[in-house]
Design a protein around this motif. Structure first.
Motif, mmCIF file in Angstrom:
data_model
loop_
_atom_site.group_PDB
_atom_site.id
_atom_site.type_symbol
_atom_site.label_atom_id
_atom_site.label_comp_id
_atom_site.label_asym_id
_atom_site.label_seq_id
_atom_site.Cartn_x
_atom_site.Cartn_y
_atom_site.Cartn_z
ATOM 1 N N VAL A 5 0.864 -1.231 0.096
ATOM 2 C CA VAL A 5 -0.024 -0.079 0.154
ATOM 3 C C VAL A 5 0.812 1.415 -0.068
ATOM 4 N N GLY A 6 0.653 2.226 -1.097
ATOM 5 C CA GLY A 6 1.409 3.401 -1.117
ATOM 6 C C GLY A 6 0.668 4.263 -0.122
ATOM 7 N N ILE A 7 1.379 5.378 0.153
ATOM 8 C CA ILE A 7 0.950 6.207 0.850
ATOM 9 C C ILE A 7 -0.420 7.130 0.361
ATOM 10 N N LEU A 8 -0.533 7.183 -0.953
ATOM 11 C CA LEU A 8 -1.363 7.810 -1.433
ATOM 12 C C LEU A 8 -2.961 6.892 -1.560
ATOM 13 N N CYS A 10 -3.306 4.973 1.186
ATOM 14 C CA CYS A 10 -3.610 4.497 2.638
ATOM 15 C C CYS A 10 -5.204 5.146 3.037
ATOM 16 N N THR A 11 -5.766 4.465 4.016
ATOM 17 C CA THR A 11 -6.768 4.696 4.778
ATOM 18 C C THR A 11 -6.706 4.085 6.252
ATOM 19 N N TRP A 12 -7.498 4.523 6.966
ATOM 20 C CA TRP A 12 -7.655 4.354 8.296
ATOM 21 C C TRP A 12 -7.616 2.735 8.554
ATOM 22 N N GLY A 13 -7.939 2.064 7.736
ATOM 23 C CA GLY A 13 -7.977 0.568 8.059
ATOM 24 C C GLY A 13 -6.795 -0.001 7.211
ATOM 25 N N LEU A 14 -5.802 0.733 6.370
ATOM 26 C CA LEU A 14 -4.763 -0.101 5.840
ATOM 27 C C LEU A 14 -3.443 0.378 6.400
ATOM 28 N N CYS A 15 -3.328 1.522 7.020
ATOM 29 C CA CYS A 15 -2.208 2.269 7.351
ATOM 30 C C CYS A 15 -2.289 2.699 8.945
ATOM 31 N N GLU A 68 -2.374 31.838 6.982
ATOM 32 C CA GLU A 68 -2.326 31.230 8.108
ATOM 33 C C GLU A 68 -3.998 30.355 8.215
ATOM 34 N N VAL A 69 -5.049 31.093 8.054
ATOM 35 C CA VAL A 69 -6.272 30.538 8.029
ATOM 36 C C VAL A 69 -6.408 29.500 7.163
ATOM 37 N N SER A 70 -5.903 29.535 5.875
ATOM 38 C CA SER A 70 -5.816 28.417 4.956
ATOM 39 C C SER A 70 -4.971 27.153 5.441
ATOM 40 N N GLY A 71 -3.935 27.611 6.132
ATOM 41 C CA GLY A 71 -3.063 26.397 6.552
ATOM 42 C C GLY A 71 -3.773 25.575 7.574
ATOM 43 N N TYR A 72 -4.259 26.264 8.589
ATOM 44 C CA TYR A 72 -5.003 25.498 9.512
ATOM 45 C C TYR A 72 -6.467 24.824 9.186
ATOM 46 N N ALA A 73 -6.887 25.446 8.222
ATOM 47 C CA ALA A 73 -8.105 24.722 7.614
ATOM 48 C C ALA A 73 -7.554 23.373 6.835
ATOM 49 N N GLY A 74 -6.493 23.297 6.327
ATOM 50 C CA GLY A 74 -5.706 22.109 5.538
ATOM 51 C C GLY A 74 -5.416 21.083 7.103
ATOM 52 N N ARG A 75 -5.014 21.722 7.972
ATOM 53 C CA ARG A 75 -4.811 20.747 9.361
ATOM 54 C C ARG A 75 -6.073 20.091 9.538
ATOM 55 N N ILE A 76 -7.126 20.785 9.659
ATOM 56 C CA ILE A 76 -8.297 20.648 10.072
ATOM 57 C C ILE A 76 -8.805 19.487 9.108
ATOM 58 N N LEU A 77 -8.594 19.521 7.749
ATOM 59 C CA LEU A 77 -9.040 18.469 6.959
ATOM 60 C C LEU A 77 -8.078 17.234 7.163
ATOM 61 N N ALA A 78 -6.742 17.407 7.473
ATOM 62 C CA ALA A 78 -6.005 16.348 7.779
ATOM 63 C C ALA A 78 -6.565 15.452 8.990
ATOM 64 N N TYR A 79 -7.304 16.167 9.904
ATOM 65 C CA TYR A 79 -7.933 15.220 11.242
ATOM 66 C C TYR A 79 -8.570 14.189 10.580
ATOM 67 N N THR A 80 -9.392 14.414 9.689
ATOM 68 C CA THR A 80 -10.315 13.235 9.206
ATOM 69 C C THR A 80 -9.577 12.427 8.258
ATOM 70 N N ASN A 81 -8.342 12.807 7.525
ATOM 71 C CA ASN A 81 -7.704 12.155 6.605
ATOM 72 C C ASN A 81 -6.268 12.790 6.677
#
Length: 335
Positions: A5-8, A10-15, A68-81
């Motif tokens: 499984v490559g990083i692209l 990956c899902t919660w069940g695989l990695c 900064e707002v956009s960057g932390y929006a990205g990190r919030i998106l990363a919380y789910t994935n």
């Protein structure tokens, strides 16, 4: 992570989450807090711009807060994935590039501070500070931007963004060099002012200098610069190991040395805003700044050369309070 499984893919069940771009699952509460704080800072700087029309300073701070707002929006998106490529791309470019614009805003303040105390006390004429440091900031941005793009391209191919991180390191290192030069020149000017004594300071700005608002502005600027410097040094340490290094995967260090430092900067520059600090003197400072010739003109880089030209004109009634109108006219005629 499974070898198949490559990083692209990956899902919660695989990695495991340790195999994600971040190395951990970003804290939702922390990142929402930072997003809200930078949104508040953006709103505050927008309102302050509309009130005081501090164009250059405010535009830089607004761009920085928006990134900064956009960057932390990205990190919030990363919380789910945390394997999300868009989330990684948004974070490294938003949070990574924002401080460059904050630095530019801080740089612009030194020119006006020099004028308030007395341009004749400076080693170089006020516009040198503006042109030199804004140019340095553009260079830092030009270096860092390709680093973010290359990191994103590497990530899109499932590869560790090592090359992009090293390019970003070069850009941040240059930024720290520029910040250090700014601090040295600001300190050198402060020493020259203290040695000259209050009697040599520009009398037209005495009321502005003695105001509580101006003193708070100077204190806020020092706090903002200290926070930016601390963040930039942390960023150098982080990028030396790349985005998969120990510091890049330490969320607590990121929270304190990246997030908190830039929050301090954003709010310090809003609470102790130059429009409030300079007060009614701001338009006069802007007008006086405009009278100085561009620093690449003949005899226009060092103040001693401008003052020497002024001395040659002192016998004439054509010289204004600082002789700058005539000096600019003479300088242009010499080109």
């Amino acid at each position: 992570m499974s070898q198949e499984v490559g990083i692209l893919q990956c899902t919660w069940g695989l990695c495991p989450v340790s195999a994600s771009w971040f190395g951990y699952r970003p804290s939702l509460a922390m990142n929402v807090t930072f997003l809200v704080l930078f949104t508040i800072a953006f709103t505050a700087h927008l309102l302050l711009y509309l009130r005081y029309r501090t164009s250059g300073f405010s535009i830089c701070l607004l761009i920085g807060c928006a990134l900064e707002v956009s960057g932390y929006a990205g990190r919030i998106l990363a919380y789910t994935n945390p394997w999300s490529l868009p989330a990684f791309f948004i974070q490294i470019n938003g949070i990574g590039l924002a401080p460059t614009f904050f630095a530019a805003g801080i740089y612009l303040c030194l020119t006006r501070i020099v004028i308030v105390y007395g341009a004749s006390l400076s080693r170089v004429q006020p516009k040198v500070y503006t042109y030199f440091f804004v140019l340095n900031d553009i260079i830092s941005l030009v270096i860092q931007l390709p680093g973010g793009i290359i990191s994103s391209l590497s990530a899109s191919q499932g590869r560790a963004p090592t090359t992009g991180a090293h390019i970003g390191l070069a850009g941040v290192s240059f930024q720290v060099f520029s910040l250090t030069i700014w601090l040295v020149l600001a300190g050198e000017f402060a020493v020259r002012c203290l040695r000259a004594g209050r009697g040599a300071w520009d009398g037209r700005y005495e009321k502005a200098r003695d105001s509580v608002q101006f003193k708070l502005f100077l204190g806020g600027l020092v706090l903002a610069m200290a926070a930016l410097y601390a963040r930039s040094v942390y960023r150098i340490i982080e990028l030396r190991e790349g985005y998969t290094g120990r510091f890049a995967r330490d969320e607590l260090a990121f929270c304190v040395l990246e997030g908190v430092m830039i929050v301090i900067l954003s709010f310090a520059t809003a609470l102790f805003h130059p429009g409030v600090g300079f007060g009614d003197a701001y338009p006069l400072i802007t007008e006086q700044k405009a009278k100085f010739p561009r620093p690449w003109k003949k005899n226009a880089f060092f103040m001693k050369d401008i003052m020497r030209t002024r001395a040659l004109l002192d016998s004439s009634d054509r010289v204004d309070a600082l002789g700058l109108d005539s000096v600019e006219m003479v300088t242009k005629s010499q080109i």
